[in-house]
Design a protein around this motif. Structure first.
Motif, mmCIF file in Angstrom:
data_model
loop_
_atom_site.group_PDB
_atom_site.id
_atom_site.type_symbol
_atom_site.label_atom_id
_atom_site.label_comp_id
_atom_site.label_asym_id
_atom_site.label_seq_id
_atom_site.Cartn_x
_atom_site.Cartn_y
_atom_site.Cartn_z
ATOM 1 N N PRO A 444 0.803 -1.234 0.000
ATOM 2 C CA PRO A 444 0.000 0.000 0.000
ATOM 3 C C PRO A 444 0.825 1.267 0.000
ATOM 4 C CG PRO A 444 -0.959 -1.613 1.492
ATOM 5 C CD PRO A 444 0.351 -2.184 1.037
ATOM 6 N N GLY A 445 2.008 1.253 0.623
ATOM 7 C CA GLY A 445 2.825 2.461 0.685
ATOM 8 C C GLY A 445 3.639 2.749 -0.554
ATOM 9 N N ASP A 446 3.647 1.848 -1.551
ATOM 10 C CA ASP A 446 4.433 2.074 -2.765
ATOM 11 C C ASP A 446 3.924 3.297 -3.523
ATOM 12 O OD1 ASP A 446 5.841 -0.179 -2.126
ATOM 13 O OD2 ASP A 446 4.915 -1.451 -3.652
ATOM 14 N N ARG A 447 4.858 4.088 -4.026
ATOM 15 C CA ARG A 447 4.514 5.292 -4.782
ATOM 16 C C ARG A 447 4.352 4.943 -6.253
ATOM 17 N NH1 ARG A 447 2.371 10.222 -3.681
ATOM 18 N NH2 ARG A 447 2.782 11.629 -5.425
ATOM 19 N N LEU A 448 3.304 5.476 -6.882
ATOM 20 C CA LEU A 448 3.019 5.221 -8.288
ATOM 21 C C LEU A 448 3.235 6.494 -9.080
ATOM 22 C CD1 LEU A 448 -0.276 3.141 -7.862
ATOM 23 C CD2 LEU A 448 2.100 2.337 -7.857
ATOM 24 N N VAL A 449 4.064 6.405 -10.117
ATOM 25 C CA VAL A 449 4.402 7.561 -10.943
ATOM 26 C C VAL A 449 3.898 7.292 -12.356
ATOM 27 C CG1 VAL A 449 6.262 9.015 -11.828
ATOM 28 C CG2 VAL A 449 6.463 7.967 -9.552
ATOM 29 N N PRO A 450 3.072 8.171 -12.914
ATOM 30 C CA PRO A 450 2.574 7.933 -14.279
ATOM 31 C C PRO A 450 3.735 7.760 -15.254
ATOM 32 C CG PRO A 450 1.407 9.760 -13.250
ATOM 33 C CD PRO A 450 2.552 9.418 -12.339
ATOM 34 N N GLY A 451 3.599 6.800 -16.140
ATOM 35 C CA GLY A 451 4.632 6.508 -17.116
ATOM 36 C C GLY A 451 4.232 6.942 -18.512
ATOM 37 N N PRO A 452 5.002 6.515 -19.518
ATOM 38 C CA PRO A 452 4.775 6.978 -20.891
ATOM 39 C C PRO A 452 3.648 6.256 -21.616
ATOM 40 C CG PRO A 452 6.675 5.524 -20.811
ATOM 41 C CD PRO A 452 6.242 5.730 -19.381
ATOM 42 N N ARG A 481 -7.052 9.240 -10.774
ATOM 43 C CA ARG A 481 -6.299 9.508 -9.547
ATOM 44 C C ARG A 481 -4.797 9.321 -9.782
ATOM 45 N NH1 ARG A 481 -3.788 11.217 -6.293
ATOM 46 N NH2 ARG A 481 -3.905 11.147 -4.025
ATOM 47 N N LEU A 482 -4.450 8.352 -10.617
ATOM 48 C CA LEU A 482 -3.043 8.073 -10.902
ATOM 49 C C LEU A 482 -2.375 9.212 -11.651
ATOM 50 C CD1 LEU A 482 -0.591 6.096 -11.129
ATOM 51 C CD2 LEU A 482 -1.670 5.193 -13.201
ATOM 52 N N ALA A 483 -3.148 9.968 -12.421
ATOM 53 C CA ALA A 483 -2.571 10.962 -13.327
ATOM 54 C C ALA A 483 -1.655 11.946 -12.617
ATOM 55 C CB ALA A 483 -3.686 11.704 -14.057
ATOM 56 N N GLY A 484 -1.942 12.274 -11.384
ATOM 57 C CA GLY A 484 -1.105 13.214 -10.665
ATOM 58 C C GLY A 484 -0.077 12.569 -9.772
ATOM 59 N N GLY A 485 0.030 11.226 -9.836
ATOM 60 C CA GLY A 485 0.915 10.498 -8.929
ATOM 61 C C GLY A 485 0.211 10.236 -7.613
ATOM 62 N N CYS A 486 0.439 9.085 -7.038
ATOM 63 C CA CYS A 486 -0.238 8.706 -5.803
ATOM 64 C C CYS A 486 0.435 7.464 -5.236
ATOM 65 C CB CYS A 486 -1.729 8.428 -6.058
ATOM 66 S SG CYS A 486 -2.041 7.041 -7.189
ATOM 67 N N THR A 487 -0.108 6.946 -4.146
ATOM 68 C CA THR A 487 0.340 5.669 -3.604
ATOM 69 C C THR A 487 -0.685 4.596 -3.930
ATOM 70 O OG1 THR A 487 -0.759 5.969 -1.472
ATOM 71 C CG2 THR A 487 1.481 6.847 -1.685
ATOM 72 N N VAL A 488 -0.290 3.352 -3.745
ATOM 73 C CA VAL A 488 -1.244 2.251 -3.918
ATOM 74 C C VAL A 488 -2.410 2.429 -2.952
ATOM 75 C CG1 VAL A 488 -1.566 -0.241 -3.739
ATOM 76 C CG2 VAL A 488 0.535 0.671 -4.744
ATOM 77 N N TRP A 509 -0.926 -4.691 -13.666
ATOM 78 C CA TRP A 509 -1.168 -4.763 -15.112
ATOM 79 C C TRP A 509 -0.801 -3.449 -15.788
ATOM 80 C CZ3 TRP A 509 -4.934 -2.027 -18.015
ATOM 81 C CH2 TRP A 509 -5.136 -2.486 -19.317
ATOM 82 N N THR A 510 -1.132 -2.331 -15.152
ATOM 83 C CA THR A 510 -0.813 -1.019 -15.718
ATOM 84 C C THR A 510 0.696 -0.802 -15.750
ATOM 85 O OG1 THR A 510 -2.922 -0.186 -14.869
ATOM 86 C CG2 THR A 510 -1.295 1.449 -15.527
ATOM 87 N N ALA A 511 1.398 -1.290 -14.730
ATOM 88 C CA ALA A 511 2.859 -1.221 -14.748
ATOM 89 C C ALA A 511 3.425 -2.087 -15.862
ATOM 90 C CB ALA A 511 3.418 -1.663 -13.395
ATOM 91 N N LYS A 512 2.799 -3.220 -16.114
ATOM 92 C CA LYS A 512 3.304 -4.126 -17.153
ATOM 93 C C LYS A 512 3.249 -3.464 -18.524
ATOM 94 C CE LYS A 512 3.052 -8.988 -18.498
ATOM 95 N NZ LYS A 512 4.140 -9.529 -17.661
ATOM 96 N N ARG A 513 2.242 -2.640 -18.782
ATOM 97 C CA ARG A 513 2.138 -2.001 -20.095
ATOM 98 C C ARG A 513 2.887 -0.671 -20.152
ATOM 99 N NH1 ARG A 513 -2.035 1.704 -21.174
ATOM 100 N NH2 ARG A 513 -3.402 2.213 -19.426
#
Length: 534
Positions: A444-452, A481-488, A509-513
């Motif tokens: 849950p604490g992992d940070r998610l950064v929008p990719g290309p 929500r992911l568009a601006g960066g967030c955590t899990v 799955w989103t990280a995989k693509r």
């Protein structure tokens, strides 16, 4: 002396495209035992001699003669299938099995059923990797728990790898020159070889490989890619060719399907480096990287189950980080598969599609190895030395012979015991069962950064079974929500409790693509794979 074989493998048919790692491993194991252990080849009741066995060495053994040999050998984990031949004193002989894939319902239940059968401490199930053993141990623990915590006798579970005849893969300069000419490899090109069974659903999704090759080329690497292996039908071969066109970034690449042993040897001789980014639970050990090491090639492999036990990161090659959702995020998938609502291939596909491989780290490994031939040669030499010392069949068979002697000693000094007879139905959450396979698991604490957003979500290589991902409306809110960066945790807060497992899977799955990068809340161990973003 050899053990008594309870059964023998069937013939391998390369032309059909149905050859699996299991076929190669079993045939190789039996052949190696017969080559490296002198004396007769004992065959159990009803076992017919295979044509490749020396008829002068074949020795039929009746049921009452197995005790004189001391060991009855299965070629799979179904040691229970041989126990009916052990009557009277259970110390008469040991039954030894061998793990292969542990990804399906029959294998899980076979292990759980040991609680109902007279499996003894002097029996053994040889695990080909520590990752595979972790699955066996979790299944045994679950069987204990299902029976109220009453433990039953467990067989020995040593880790002994599969092997190869390393002499057959020794580097051959003449063969290398010939095959590079055949493949049209230019003098300044680095030939990257990916070799194995070609199956997206239950072997390995090639998307990470293709994206990594394309990114390495954009960084200046002069690469040529050969994807070779065995396919079930021409449609799969065509799908691989189409995917190469879409995702390999114009890197010269070919697919060679259903190759024979001669072509396999030639491709390994021609290559400069080997890559295998497995992401499937079907894989337990992985022979292909060991064969590549025996051929003197540096290996770029996913940090996934048995691969991390063969390839030493920084010595023989590079291990690329992998990630899965955490335990608890797959209980619904497990119930659907075990209950029959989800077939095996869609089940395996759902797990593969939620196992991202770090494309950036793979591309970095390819680019750096392409730019440094001395490093390639040093890693290749180290890998070949390791393959000869640890994975040559002569060394592996010696470990099996030591095991047979150890089991005989246990039989001699142990009183007879019997396993309990209460059946146990084991419920499986695949992300918990295979927790020992990836580098890391989402938290849950992992940070998610929008990719290309490298690959569109409707690409055929990203297809998932219905019910794997959240409903469309929730997925849209997650993407917003992911568009601006967030955590899990921020994404989990948008979902009802029963939807949160699917949210974890959506993140993976989103990280995989390539649409997001994961920055773990805790850094990876210094002993782990390279990099820390997915």
């Amino acid at each position: 002396m050899l053990p008594v074989f309870h059964h023998l493998p069937g013939p391998i048919d390369v032309a059909s495209g149905r050859m699996a790692g299991l076929d190669v491993a079993v045939a190789g194991f039996v052949g190696a035992l017969c080559r490296h252990v002198p004396g007769p080849i004992p065959l159990g009741p009803g076992v017919l001699a295979a044509p490749e066995l020396d008829p002068a060495r074949v020795m039929p053994v009746a049921a009452d003669g197995i005790a004189r040999v001391g060991t009855l050998q299965r070629l799979d984990l179904r040691i229970d299938a041989a126990l009916g031949l052990r009557t009277g004193d259970a110390r008469a002989f040991s039954v030894v099995g061998l793990t292969h894939s542990l990804s399906n319902r029959p294998s899980w239940q076979a292990v759980a059923d040991w609680a109902t059968l007279p499996v003894q401490p002097w029996d053994a199930l040889v695990c080909t990797s520590a990752a595979g053993r972790s699955v066996i141990d979790r299944l045994l623990d679950a069987a204990d728990a299902a029976r109220g915590g009453d433990p039953f006798p467990r067989p020995e579970r040593p880790v002994i790898p599969l092997g190869v005849e390393t002499a057959a893969f020794a580097p051959d300069p003449g063969l290398r020159t010939e095959w590079r000419r055949r493949l049209g490899v230019a003098a300044d090109e680095v030939l990257v070889l990916a070799l194995g069974r070609l199956a997206v659903q239950d072997k390995a999704n090639p998307l990470a490989l293709f994206l990594a090759v394309a990114e390495a080329a954009r960084r200046g690497a002069r690469l040529r890619l050969v994807v070779a292996g065995w396919v079930r039908n021409p449609r799969i071969e065509a799908a691989y060719r189409d995917a190469l066109q879409r995702h390999a970034g114009g890197v010269p690449a070919i697919v060679r399907a259903n190759i024979d042993a001669e072509e396999k040897r030639g491709l390994l001789a021609a290559a400069d480096l080997f890559v295998s980014v497995a992401d499937s639970i079907q894989e337990t050990f992985g022979l292909a990287p060991v064969e590549a090491m025996a051929a003197g090639l540096p290996v770029v492999a996913s940090d996934w189950n048995g691969y991390r036990e063969t390839v030493r990161h920084g010595a023989d090659g590079v291990l690329v980080p992998t990630m899965t959702p955490p335990a608890g995020a797959g209980a619904d998938l497990g119930r659907r598969y075990q209950g029959g609502a989800l077939a095996y291939q869609p089940f395996a596909l759902a797990l593969s599609q939620t196992t991202p491989v770090d494309v950036r780290a793979a591309a970095t490994a390819l680019a750096e190895l392409a730019a440094h031939p001395d490093r390639r040669r040093a890693m290749g030499a180290a890998g070949r030395a390791r393959a000869v010392a640890e994975f040559d069949w002569a060394a592996v068979v010696a470990r099996h012979r030591a095991l047979w002697q150890e089991l005989a000693a246990i039989r001699r000094r142990a009183p007879e015991t019997r396993a309990a007879a209460a059946a146990a139905a084991v419920a499986v959450d695949p992300y918990a069962l295979f927790a020992g396979y990836p580098t890391a698991r989402l938290a849950p604490g992992d940070r998610l950064v929008p990719g290309p957003d490298r690959v569109a979500g409707d690409d055929p290589l990203l297809a998932v079974p219905e019910g794997t991902l959240p409903p469309a409306a929730l997925a849209a809110r997650l993407a917003e929500r992911l568009a601006g960066g967030c955590t899990v945790a921020d994404l989990l807060a948008l979902a009802a409790p029963e939807q949160r497992p699917a949210v974890f899977r959506w993140v993976a799955w989103t990280a995989k693509r390539g649409a997001l990068a994961v920055e773990p809340a805790r850094s990876l161990s210094a002993e782990g794979a390279s990099g820390s973003r997915y």
